[in-house]
Design a protein around this motif. Structure first.
Motif, PDB file in Angstrom:
ATOM      1  N   GLN A 228      38.959  40.243  45.902  1.00 27.63           N
ATOM      2  CA  GLN A 228      40.269  39.194  44.818  1.00 27.63           C
ATOM      3  C   GLN A 228      41.579  39.590  45.660  1.00 27.63           C
ATOM      4  O   GLN A 228      41.197  40.588  46.860  1.00 27.63           O
ATOM      5  CB  GLN A 228      40.483  39.794  43.615  1.00 27.63           C
TER       6      GLN A 228
ATOM      7  N   SER B 237      44.370  39.688  45.083  1.00 22.81           N
ATOM      8  CA  SER B 237      45.365  40.340  43.962  1.00 22.81           C
ATOM      9  C   SER B 237      45.678  42.006  45.049  1.00 22.81           C
ATOM     10  O   SER B 237      46.929  42.563  44.835  1.00 22.81           O
ATOM     11  CB  SER B 237      44.789  40.663  43.119  1.00 22.81           C
TER      12      SER B 237
ATOM     13  N   ARG C  84      32.204  37.728  47.179  1.00 24.91           N
ATOM     14  CA  ARG C  84      31.692  38.940  45.934  1.00 24.91           C
ATOM     15  C   ARG C  84      29.753  38.404  45.732  1.00 24.91           C
ATOM     16  O   ARG C  84      28.990  37.344  46.965  1.00 24.91           O
ATOM     17  CB  ARG C  84      32.225  38.337  44.984  1.00 24.91           C
TER      18      ARG C  84
ATOM     19  N   GLU D 127      27.039  37.068  44.821  1.00 21.46           N
ATOM     20  CA  GLU D 127      27.549  35.972  43.592  1.00 21.46           C
ATOM     21  C   GLU D 127      25.753  35.572  44.453  1.00 21.46           C
ATOM     22  O   GLU D 127      25.764  35.184  45.202  1.00 21.46           O
ATOM     23  CB  GLU D 127      28.267  35.129  43.947  1.00 21.46           C
TER      24      GLU D 127
ATOM     25  N   ASP E 216      30.212  30.626  45.453  1.00 19.54           N
ATOM     26  CA  ASP E 216      29.682  30.736  46.728  1.00 19.54           C
ATOM     27  C   ASP E 216      29.855  32.028  46.910  1.00 19.54           C
ATOM     28  O   ASP E 216      30.984  33.210  46.189  1.00 19.54           O
ATOM     29  CB  ASP E 216      31.199  29.847  47.536  1.00 19.54           C
TER      30      ASP E 216
ATOM     31  N   PHE F  61      34.963  32.956  49.635  1.00 17.39           N
ATOM     32  CA  PHE F  61      35.441  31.497  48.886  1.00 17.39           C
ATOM     33  C   PHE F  61      36.727  31.841  48.901  1.00 17.39           C
ATOM     34  O   PHE F  61      36.903  33.043  49.121  1.00 17.39           O
ATOM     35  CB  PHE F  61      34.920  31.741  47.954  1.00 17.39           C
TER      36      PHE F  61
ATOM     37  N   GLN G  71      40.823  32.554  47.568  1.00 15.31           N
ATOM     38  CA  GLN G  71      41.654  32.355  46.546  1.00 15.31           C
ATOM     39  C   GLN G  71      43.330  32.500  46.870  1.00 15.31           C
ATOM     40  O   GLN G  71      43.683  32.683  48.107  1.00 15.31           O
ATOM     41  CB  GLN G  71      41.720  33.754  45.829  1.00 15.31           C
TER      42      GLN G  71
ATOM     43  N   GLU H 125      46.769  34.166  45.281  1.00 14.51           N
ATOM     44  CA  GLU H 125      47.512  35.170  43.951  1.00 14.51           C
ATOM     45  C   GLU H 125      49.022  34.425  44.889  1.00 14.51           C
ATOM     46  O   GLU H 125      49.784  33.632  45.297  1.00 14.51           O
ATOM     47  CB  GLU H 125      46.934  36.628  45.317  1.00 14.51           C
TER      48      GLU H 125
ATOM     49  N   GLY I 182      43.185  33.138  36.122  1.00 14.56           N
ATOM     50  CA  GLY I 182      44.176  33.904  35.350  1.00 14.56           C
ATOM     51  C   GLY I 182      45.303  34.371  35.336  1.00 14.56           C
ATOM     52  O   GLY I 182      45.763  33.994  36.905  1.00 14.56           O
TER      53      GLY I 182
ATOM     54  N   PHE J  20      49.717  35.356  39.366  1.00 11.55           N
ATOM     55  CA  PHE J  20      48.188  34.602  38.901  1.00 11.55           C
ATOM     56  C   PHE J  20      47.039  34.738  39.758  1.00 11.55           C
ATOM     57  O   PHE J  20      47.741  35.429  40.956  1.00 11.55           O
ATOM     58  CB  PHE J  20      48.799  33.376  38.116  1.00 11.55           C
ATOM     59  N   GLY J  21      45.849  34.198  39.948  1.00 13.23           N
ATOM     60  CA  GLY J  21      45.245  34.274  41.127  1.00 13.23           C
ATOM     61  C   GLY J  21      44.358  33.085  40.436  1.00 13.23           C
ATOM     62  O   GLY J  21      44.060  32.716  39.462  1.00 13.23           O
TER      63      GLY J  21
ATOM     64  N   GLY K  67      41.700  29.399  42.254  1.00 18.69           N
ATOM     65  CA  GLY K  67      40.157  29.803  43.214  1.00 18.69           C
ATOM     66  C   GLY K  67      40.768  28.424  43.947  1.00 18.69           C
ATOM     67  O   GLY K  67      40.851  27.204  43.429  1.00 18.69           O
TER      68      GLY K  67
ATOM     69  N   ARG L 225      37.596  25.671  44.569  1.00 13.34           N
ATOM     70  CA  ARG L 225      37.104  25.148  43.814  1.00 13.34           C
ATOM     71  C   ARG L 225      38.985  24.529  43.462  1.00 13.34           C
ATOM     72  O   ARG L 225      38.092  23.220  42.185  1.00 13.34           O
ATOM     73  CB  ARG L 225      37.286  26.116  42.062  1.00 13.34           C
TER      74      ARG L 225
END
Ligand code: FA5
Length: 331
Positions: free
Chosen positions: A162, A164, A188, A190, A197, A200, A202, A204, A276, A300-301, A303, A306
């Motif tokens: 992440q 973060s 990750r 996944e 994926d 990917f 993100q 933050e 989130g 906040f974080g 994607g 996405r």
């Protein structure tokens, strides 16, 4: 005499024909010894002046032919630097487009753009974010651990799960107040499908100051989304759990396609799950040497991958890493 000669080879042949031992001149020179002294002098002088004239004319013709050859070669080898070729023009990747747009909007609100390493220490990625080794929240981010080369290192490293981690690094470096976003790549373990994926992007977000409330968070995100989708967008908060915020939320926004009326993209709910967020947990502030009795703020974080899918109506996340020219050249 040289008028009909067109190139150096012909010129050399011509020289042999006139001046070699086998030529007529050569024969005359050879036979000179049989002549009387007067004839020798007369013929010898005539031969010498012929040779002189011939040599001079030969040199002139040679220089002329060489110049002609050079000019011809220059013409043949000339490159027209102004000539236009039909070049394929590259385009930015859709994730880069959205990232730039997000950065532009946040910098206009006074946020800085921050960066962090993709190979991250366990402490920055987990512990400092209030996720100790035994915490069940670690299971939600199936992690690629970096194998240790030697036992002398006490720290464990991961491919960050992440963005973060950048919160921690920047709060440690600069303290409070602080206002930043950190776009970046995360990893990750996944099972890859149309919406998941293993690699990917993100973004933050972090804002720490005095007298910061959830209203600031809501207003910031609504401003960002309204500008990004060029239409009034509202945000709703649902309770959500992330160990590094308290209280924590899942944030949804009103569907940018149907304006909240309900459509295929929002599965007729009018809302799209987005990210989130929450107020930064006092433990996290303390881990970064910031006094939680003086400062507070939100994080906040979301994607970015996405978000790009939503903005451009891309229905399979795998297309974004496919390197397919016919897909990428649409953007
Ligand atoms: C987090 O990663 C938190 N760090 C977010 C956060 C930051 C919460 C600050 C509170 C405060 P989460 O695991 O839900 O949260 O991931 C955030 C976003 O990443 C998701 O909303 C989703 O858009 C995106 N995401 C998660 N997993 C994937 C995946 N496998 N493929 C593509 N996008 C993903």
């Amino acid at each position: 005499m040289f008028a009909s000669i067109e190139n150096i080879d012909q010129l050399n042949d011509f020289e042999v024909q006139f001046l070699s031992k086998k030529s007529e001149i050569g024969q005359i020179s050879k036979n000179l010894k049989t002549c009387s002294p007067e004839e020798k002098r007369e013929i010898g002088q005539a031969l010498a002046s012929f040779r002189d004239e011939f040599t001079e004319a030969f040199a002139k013709k040679k220089a002329l032919l060489e110049t002609e050859m050079l000019n011809k070669r220059l013409l043949e080898e000339t490159i027209d630097v102004t000539q236009q070729f039909p070049l394929e023009k590259g385009t930015l990747h859709p994730i880069s487009h959205v990232q730039r747009e997000v950065e532009r909007i946040f910098t206009s609100m006074g946020f800085e753009i921050a960066d962090g390493p993709e190979i991250e220490s366990e402490w920055h990625n987990f512990d400092a974010l209030n996720i100790p080794a035994s915490h069940p929240a670690r299971d939600m981010q199936d992690t690629f651990w970096i194998s240790k080369k030697s036992d002398t290192s006490h720290e464990n490293f991961v491919l960050r799960t992440q963005t973060s981690d950048v919160q921690i690094r920047k709060m440690k470096e600069h303290g409070a107040p602080i206002r930043l976003i950190a776009p970046g790549r995360v990893f990750r373990n996944e099972d890859v499908d149309a919406t998941h994926d293993a690699v990917f992007y993100q973004v933050e977000g972090l804002l720490i100051d005095t007298n910061i409330s959830l209203a600031h968070l809501k207003g910031t995100i609504e401003t960002m989304l309204s500008q990004l989708f060029a239409r009034e967008t509202t945000v709703r908060l649902r309770p959500g759990y992330f160990p590094f915020v308290e209280p924590g939320f899942e944030v949804d926004f009103s569907c940018a396609l149907c304006g909240g009326q309900g459509c295929k993209t929002c599965k007729n709910s009018g809302w799209i799950e987005f990210m989130g967020a929450g107020m930064v947990h006092p433990n996290v502030l303390r881990n970064c040497d910031i006094d939680p009795t003086k400062f507070s703020g939100f994080a906040f974080g979301f994607g970015l991958t996405r978000l790009a899918m939503m903005k451009y109506g891309i229905d399979d996340i795998r297309l974004l890493s496919s390197q397919k020219i016919e897909f990428l050249s649409q953007f």
